[in-house]
Design a protein around this motif. Structure first.
Motif, short mmCIF file in Angstrom:
data_model
loop_
_atom_site.label_atom_id
_atom_site.label_comp_id
_atom_site.label_asym_id
_atom_site.label_seq_id
_atom_site.Cartn_x
_atom_site.Cartn_y
_atom_site.Cartn_z
N THR A 100 0.82 -1.21 0.00
CA THR A 100 0.00 0.00 0.00
C THR A 100 0.85 1.26 0.00
N ILE A 168 -5.46 1.89 1.74
CA ILE A 168 -6.19 0.68 2.10
C ILE A 168 -6.27 0.61 3.62
N HIS A 172 -8.94 -4.15 6.09
CA HIS A 172 -8.92 -4.70 4.74
C HIS A 172 -7.65 -5.54 4.53
N GLN A 210 -7.83 -4.25 -3.97
CA GLN A 210 -9.25 -3.87 -3.90
C GLN A 210 -10.13 -5.05 -4.29
N SER A 212 -13.12 -5.40 -5.84
CA SER A 212 -13.62 -5.46 -7.21
C SER A 212 -12.52 -5.86 -8.19
N GLU A 325 -17.60 -5.49 5.64
CA GLU A 325 -18.41 -4.32 5.31
C GLU A 325 -19.61 -4.21 6.25
#
Length: 330
Positions: A100, A168, A172, A210, A212, A325
């Motif tokens: 990161t 980030i 996570h 990430q 997605s 989440e």
């Protein structure tokens, strides 16, 4: 000797030539047991890195030494155990934290990949860890020499500057570290010693960080493995009983790398479908093209094992990030 003129196709040529030279070196030095170390290095250096410089190459070497240290700890602890699991979780979390930051992304990402491969081999009974680390170091040094030489002889235009990665959050990163640790433990518990490509795939698809992008990377990885394995199987059909003849194999390997490298150039940088095909070819030709191995069986096994491994990892990632989440919004 002056370098060649700058041309976009130079990037395609140097990747195909670099991987082919490494495969030839592995066969000439009779390094069949560690062939994947030789073939995967140029693919990582020339296929993932936008440019080569001293700082990035130092990170590449440092990641090899760091990954070798994980093997020594693994053997010192006597293999799998609760202590090793906690140490690996902390180690993977630290590497994701480095990613990161951006500056040490190459070190952290290659250390994750190398650690996965090294620990995979370390689970083999009777493994000579010294020989493994020695061969990996020789392979990485030769890969850097080949990559630097081809970068000089076949230069390309400087890549455009990339935007800084988004921050980030720590929870996570903890999820990502837990997923990598779970992948390692699963392959140990199930005793999947011949699933190098599948285990590496579960690591590679998490590098985008990430969620997605991880899903997209998983789908692209599975597709790339399918195409790379299909090409390797086609090569064995064409060669029939002559697939051990390096003079016949090398042109086909070069052609496959050339096609995938060109596809990656069209697809864009990063770990996409074409990169998955290249790494699959590097693993199959480098590690399983030996007198006592059937490349056809290896190609078919890669397809099934990677598909299952990537599918399971995507399911786990979806569940883990969904729970994360929900907790963040509760």
């Amino acid at each position: 000797m002056r370098p060649a003129a700058v041309h976009p196709f130079n990037a395609v040529l140097r990747l195909a030539i670099g991987a082919s030279l490494s495969l030839l070196l592995a066969k000439l030095t009779d390094s069949d047991n560690w062939g994947v170390f030789f073939t995967i290095g140029p693919v990582l250096l020339l296929g993932l890195l936008p440019t080569l410089n001293g700082f990035l190459l130092k990170q590449f070497v440092a990641s090899t030494l760091m990954s070798g240290s994980t093997v020594l700890v693994y053997q010192w602890l006597g293999g799998y155990g609760p202590v090793l699991s906690l140490l690996l979780f902390g180690y993977f979390f630290w590497l994701f934290r480095l990613m990161t930051a951006g500056v040490y992304f190459v070190f952290a990402a290659t250390a994750l990949i190398n650690s996965s491969i090294f620990l995979h081999f370390a689970s083999y009974p009777g493994l000579d860890a010294g020989a493994m680390l020695e061969n990996s170091l020789v392979a990485n040094l030769s890969a850097m020499l080949i990559a630097l030489s081809l970068t000089y002889l076949l230069p390309t235009a400087p890549p455009p500057a990339r935007p800084a990665p988004p921050p980030i959050p720590v929870p996570h990163l903890l999820v990502l570290a837990a997923l990598v640790t779970a992948s390692f433990l699963a392959f140990q518990w199930l005793d999947l010693k011949d699933s190098l490509s599948a285990q590496a795939s579960t690591i590679l698809i998490l590098l985008p960080l990430q969620f997605s992008a991880i899903v997209q990377a998983g789908l692209k990885r599975a597709t790339g493995v399918l195409l790379g394995s299909a090409y390797a199987a086609l090569c064995q059909v064409l060669l029939y009983n002559h697939y051990q003849q390096i003079t016949l194999v090398l042109p086909l390997f070069f052609l496959g790398m050339l096609l995938f490298a060109r596809a990656q150039q069209k697809e864009g940088p990063g770990s996409g479908v074409a990169f998955g095909g290249m790494t699959t070819m590097a693993i199959i030709f480098g590690q399983y093209l030996t007198p006592n191995q059937d490349m056809m069986y290896s190609a078919l096994y890669r397809i099934s094992s990677v598909t299952v491994a990537v599918g399971v990892m995507l399911v786990l990632a979806t569940c883990a990030f969904y729970v994360l989440e929900r907790r963040q919004h509760s």
